[in-house]
Design an enzyme around this catalytic site. Structure first.
Site, PDB file in Angstrom:
ATOM      1  N   PHE A   1      11.562  14.999  11.797  1.00  0.00           N
ATOM      2  CA  PHE A   1      10.278  14.372  12.085  1.00  0.00           C
ATOM      3  C   PHE A   1      10.440  13.225  13.091  1.00  0.00           C
ATOM      4  O   PHE A   1       9.585  13.004  13.941  1.00  0.00           O
ATOM      5  CB  PHE A   1       9.634  13.889  10.776  1.00  0.00           C
ATOM      6  CG  PHE A   1       8.222  13.462  10.964  1.00  0.00           C
ATOM      7  CD1 PHE A   1       7.265  14.347  11.438  1.00  0.00           C
ATOM      8  CD2 PHE A   1       7.831  12.158  10.693  1.00  0.00           C
ATOM      9  CE1 PHE A   1       5.956  13.950  11.636  1.00  0.00           C
ATOM     10  CE2 PHE A   1       6.525  11.741  10.891  1.00  0.00           C
ATOM     11  CZ  PHE A   1       5.586  12.638  11.360  1.00  0.00           C
TER      12      PHE A   1
ATOM     13  N   SER B   1       0.853  -1.190   0.000  1.00  0.00           N
ATOM     14  CA  SER B   1       0.000   0.000   0.000  1.00  0.00           C
ATOM     15  C   SER B   1       0.887   1.237   0.000  1.00  0.00           C
ATOM     16  O   SER B   1       2.028   1.185   0.472  1.00  0.00           O
ATOM     17  CB  SER B   1      -0.951   0.005   1.200  1.00  0.00           C
ATOM     18  OG  SER B   1      -0.252  -0.236   2.399  1.00  0.00           O
TER      19      SER B   1
ATOM     20  N   HIS C   1       3.715  -1.155   3.724  1.00  0.00           N
ATOM     21  CA  HIS C   1       3.054   0.143   3.515  1.00  0.00           C
ATOM     22  C   HIS C   1       4.147   1.185   3.290  1.00  0.00           C
ATOM     23  O   HIS C   1       5.046   1.328   4.121  1.00  0.00           O
ATOM     24  CB  HIS C   1       2.238   0.484   4.769  1.00  0.00           C
ATOM     25  CG  HIS C   1       1.483   1.776   4.674  1.00  0.00           C
ATOM     26  ND1 HIS C   1       0.294   1.902   3.988  1.00  0.00           N
ATOM     27  CD2 HIS C   1       1.736   3.007   5.197  1.00  0.00           C
ATOM     28  CE1 HIS C   1      -0.158   3.143   4.098  1.00  0.00           C
ATOM     29  NE2 HIS C   1       0.698   3.840   4.826  1.00  0.00           N
TER      30      HIS C   1
ATOM     31  N   GLU D   1       1.082   5.475   0.752  1.00  0.00           N
ATOM     32  CA  GLU D   1       0.406   6.579   1.462  1.00  0.00           C
ATOM     33  C   GLU D   1       0.733   7.933   0.827  1.00  0.00           C
ATOM     34  O   GLU D   1       1.876   8.223   0.507  1.00  0.00           O
ATOM     35  CB  GLU D   1       0.858   6.563   2.931  1.00  0.00           C
ATOM     36  CG  GLU D   1       0.206   7.669   3.762  1.00  0.00           C
ATOM     37  CD  GLU D   1       0.510   7.531   5.238  1.00  0.00           C
ATOM     38  OE1 GLU D   1       0.325   6.428   5.795  1.00  0.00           O
ATOM     39  OE2 GLU D   1       0.941   8.530   5.839  1.00  0.00           O
TER      40      GLU D   1
ATOM     41  N   THR E   1      -3.743  10.725   3.957  1.00  0.00           N
ATOM     42  CA  THR E   1      -3.707  11.177   5.361  1.00  0.00           C
ATOM     43  C   THR E   1      -4.779  12.230   5.615  1.00  0.00           C
ATOM     44  O   THR E   1      -5.326  12.852   4.696  1.00  0.00           O
ATOM     45  CB  THR E   1      -2.330  11.747   5.740  1.00  0.00           C
ATOM     46  OG1 THR E   1      -2.070  12.891   4.941  1.00  0.00           O
ATOM     47  CG2 THR E   1      -1.238  10.715   5.559  1.00  0.00           C
TER      48      THR E   1
ATOM     49  N   ASP F   1      -3.066  14.312  15.840  1.00  0.00           N
ATOM     50  CA  ASP F   1      -2.343  15.260  16.685  1.00  0.00           C
ATOM     51  C   ASP F   1      -2.985  16.621  16.524  1.00  0.00           C
ATOM     52  O   ASP F   1      -3.518  16.938  15.467  1.00  0.00           O
ATOM     53  CB  ASP F   1      -0.867  15.327  16.266  1.00  0.00           C
ATOM     54  CG  ASP F   1      -0.137  14.036  16.610  1.00  0.00           C
ATOM     55  OD1 ASP F   1      -0.253  13.599  17.771  1.00  0.00           O
ATOM     56  OD2 ASP F   1       0.517  13.473  15.719  1.00  0.00           O
TER      57      ASP F   1
END
Ligand code: FAD
Length: 294
Positions: free
Chosen positions: A211, A11, A261, A13, A44, A105
């Site tokens: 990040f 998959s 993913h 994203e 997302t 978040d």
């Protein structure tokens, strides 16, 4: 090599683009990755302002223009229960079969956002009771940064899985051992849902380093040292990032993971190259083959 015991496969994203130029870039990325015939692509969800609508628009655009299955992310933060129901109604109407259920978040400067639920396990229950969707949830092999302890985090993950999740996708990680240990731990607690590793090719080292501090994913010292040795050579760092992701994914495939993913960051090349190095050619995409030996 096929994925063990599941039809899950690969998959990819994406995040919702914000400008016309980035929308066009994403459309090209989707076009390039679609021939790999992923099990689904996910989009997302940003709890703040325009990104909320962006998620829906991006998901419906991909559904409209391709034959891909699209899996939108939904979060507890940024929506009321009524809005969540509306989102589910709409997604069902346009043919979405799976969603990723997250707490999310709070974006900086948006502390007053609606919050349908405190934690993802409650959102999972809500979607399960709504019915008709496969539900993916997030897993953290190196534990969620806000967790009181590894034990508490694992207990919370188990609660989320038991609430009705049909699979989990992990936060990215660079040490496969952390994934194997996490898997072993939750399986000993009776969790049997597929836990799909999230792969983030280290193509922009500085960005991922930043990040990673925030999301608690460790970049091992040996990788940091190799990346620092290539400081100023963005192309060299990207090549190394793709090479490392290929080796990591290959080892995961050998260990029998249920799927992979990819966090694409809306770029096609790194993911394409990793998939090709695994022997996943466009033609053979829906039947993943043995990873190459080199
Ligand atoms: P939860 O599972 O609710 O956990 C959050 C924290 O609370 C953890 O520390 C957990 O241990 C603790 N906790 C959980 N349940 C309880 C409980 N009942 N009581 C006490 N403590 C509890 N973010 C976005 O904003 N948009 C996205 O689209 C997005 N996609 C993602 C996709 C993946 C695959 C992953 C791994 C992460 C994604 N994130 C996304 C990031 C995610 O939203 C953040 O990591 C967020 O901080 C936690 O979300 P969660 O669903 O894992 O939360």
């Amino acid at each position: 090599m096929s994925f063990h015991g599941t039809q899950r496969g690969y998959s990819f994203e994406f995040f919702p683009p914000k400008t016309d130029a980035s929308r066009q870039r994403l459309a090209k990325t989707v076009q390039k990755l679609a021939p790999l015939r992923p099990s689904f692509v996910s989009v997302t969800f940003g709890a703040g302002g325009s990104t909320r609508e962006g998620s829906f628009q991006t998901a419906s655009e991909i559904l409209r223009t391709t034959s891909l299955d699209v899996t939108p992310h939904l979060s507890c933060i940024g929506s009321t229960r009524e809005q969540l129901t509306e989102q589910l109604d709409t997604y069902r109407a346009i043919g979405v079969k799976r969603v990723v259920a997250l707490r999310g978040d709070v974006p900086e400067a948006e502390a007053q956002l609606p919050r349908a639920f405190a934690y993802a396990n409650e959102l999972v229950e809500f979607i399960r009771d709504y019915g008709g969707f496969e539900i993916s949830v997030a897993a953290y092999p190196e534990f969620h940064p806000e967790a009181q302890s590894p034990e508490a985090d694992v207990a919370n993950f188990v609660r989320k899985a038991r609430a009705g999740a049909t699979e989990a996708i992990t936060q990215y990680f660079y040490s496969n051992d952390t994934y194997y240990r996490f898997l072993d731990w939750v399986q000993r607690l009776g969790i049997e849902i597929p836990i799909v590793p999230g792969i983030m090719p280290l193509t922009d080292f500085k960005q991922v380093e930043r990040f990673s501090k925030f999301c608690g994913a460790e970049i091992p010292a040996w990788i940091r040292k190799r990346m620092h040795a290539l400081e100023g050579d963005a192309r060299g760092q990207e090549e190394l990032g793709i090479e490392l992701a290929s080796r990591q994914a290959e080892e995961l495939l050998r260990s029998g993971v249920p799927g992979l993913h990819f966090y694409t960051l809306n770029r096609a090349e790194p993911t394409l190259r990793v998939c090709h190095s695994l022997g996943l050619s466009d033609a053979a995409a829906h039947a993943p083959t043995q990873p190459s030996a080199n």
